[in-house]
Motif scaffolding. Sequence first.
Motif, PDB file in Angstrom:
ATOM      1  N   THR A  58      -9.781  22.913 -15.284  1.00 11.04           N
ATOM      2  CA  THR A  58     -10.456  23.514 -14.197  1.00 11.04           C
ATOM      3  C   THR A  58     -10.108  22.744 -13.289  1.00 11.04           C
ATOM      4  OG1 THR A  58     -12.246  21.813 -15.121  1.00 11.04           O
ATOM      5  CG2 THR A  58     -12.647  24.536 -15.139  1.00 11.04           C
ATOM      6  N   PRO A  70      -8.918  18.808 -18.107  1.00 10.35           N
ATOM      7  CA  PRO A  70      -9.740  19.918 -18.742  1.00 10.35           C
ATOM      8  C   PRO A  70      -8.728  21.317 -17.656  1.00 10.35           C
ATOM      9  CG  PRO A  70     -11.108  17.917 -18.046  1.00 10.35           C
ATOM     10  CD  PRO A  70      -9.967  17.950 -18.476  1.00 10.35           C
ATOM     11  N   GLU A  85     -16.882  32.330 -17.294  1.00 11.17           N
ATOM     12  CA  GLU A  85     -17.849  31.908 -16.007  1.00 11.17           C
ATOM     13  C   GLU A  85     -16.734  30.500 -15.594  1.00 11.17           C
ATOM     14  OE1 GLU A  85     -20.841  29.977 -17.337  1.00 11.17           O
ATOM     15  OE2 GLU A  85     -22.589  32.036 -17.784  1.00 11.17           O
ATOM     16  N   GLU A  86     -15.955  29.775 -15.985  1.00 17.19           N
ATOM     17  CA  GLU A  86     -14.808  28.835 -15.644  1.00 17.19           C
ATOM     18  C   GLU A  86     -14.173  29.312 -14.624  1.00 17.19           C
ATOM     19  OE1 GLU A  86     -14.849  25.236 -18.869  1.00 17.19           O
ATOM     20  OE2 GLU A  86     -13.527  27.202 -18.703  1.00 17.19           O
ATOM     21  N   ALA A 127     -15.306  30.562 -11.359  1.00 15.64           N
ATOM     22  CA  ALA A 127     -16.190  29.537 -10.352  1.00 15.64           C
ATOM     23  C   ALA A 127     -14.518  28.741  -9.850  1.00 15.64           C
ATOM     24  CB  ALA A 127     -16.433  28.300 -10.834  1.00 15.64           C
ATOM     25  N   VAL A 128     -13.450  28.580 -10.743  1.00 18.57           N
ATOM     26  CA  VAL A 128     -11.860  28.289 -10.098  1.00 18.57           C
ATOM     27  C   VAL A 128     -11.947  28.613  -9.131  1.00 18.57           C
ATOM     28  CG1 VAL A 128      -9.280  28.446 -10.858  1.00 18.57           C
ATOM     29  CG2 VAL A 128     -11.057  26.714 -12.127  1.00 18.57           C
ATOM     30  N   LEU A 175      -9.051  29.524 -19.996  1.00 15.97           N
ATOM     31  CA  LEU A 175     -10.587  29.625 -18.947  1.00 15.97           C
ATOM     32  C   LEU A 175     -11.457  30.612 -19.394  1.00 15.97           C
ATOM     33  CD1 LEU A 175      -9.107  29.050 -15.368  1.00 15.97           C
ATOM     34  CD2 LEU A 175      -9.994  26.913 -16.914  1.00 15.97           C
TER      35      LEU A 175
END
Length: 296
Positions: free
Chosen positions: A207, A205, A171-172, A175-176, A168
């Motif tokens: 995420t 994905p 930013e991902e 967010a997760v 990841l």
Amino acid sequence: LAHPRILKMSLDNNLRPKLIFFFILTLHMQPQEVLKLLLKYPQILDYNLENHIRPMTRFFLSLDLSAHEIARMLLKYPKLTTNALPKIKRVVGYLRYQLGLEAADVRRMLYQSPQVVGLTTTNLQGKVEYLESVCPSIRKLIVGAPTVLHLSLDNNLRPKIDFLKQYLGDEELSAVLESLPPLLGYSLQNRIKPRVEAIVAANVPVTAVTVAMPLAQAKFEGWLSRKAEKLARLAEENAKQIGVDDRPPKVELSQQEEMGDSNDPGSSTGLVSVVDMTYSGGGGDGLEKVHTRTSM
């Protein structure tokens, strides 16, 4: 007996005031709950009721925690009484004023994870600063999953973050963690790593861990299978659509173009984008006269 000193305690001056008047009448605990508390931590009876246990209870009540909630905190963490009141106040002050949490958020953290008062402010600050570098929404993270503050920074939190960063982006990952604060509470070897690798292998994905991680193993396997099938079907449909879009565009002809221009006496077929050569008879010079028309 796990704690034979109980037999030496005064019934009227020690046991009855604590067991009956405090645990049952003040905190509204059921006798079975008091028994459970004593079996988990019989040493709680060693602490002075008037000089330690009651002042600590009054402090928690001043934070708008109810007697019932304090009882639940003791059942979750019987060693709550091992912490001195000044230390508890320092931890609460750090959360409330240095970290800037709302009073309701502090209450929520204390109720869900009373063990947090056993941490030093230095220990707390080190973990908070590291987690904030990974997830700027640190307040939402620790309020949603206060138990992450109990985890070892070097032996637990860092290895998990380092592993997730392989799949990841910054930013991902942020967010997760914001979407699923308890993520860091799962075992790296038994839950996080095998599920992330399974998700990657299925071309899903990463995420999607926010949905996958809390599921029981059987439900996770079924979810992953359905997710992979759906994505494969969508990819196939997209590929077909791309193939259709790559074909030369179909020319739509107007009725006039299909039938020819009625005002042109030399028109006979109405074909477009070709040279229409129509014989119109001979001339005096012996050459055939040909009218040429190009329809656009």
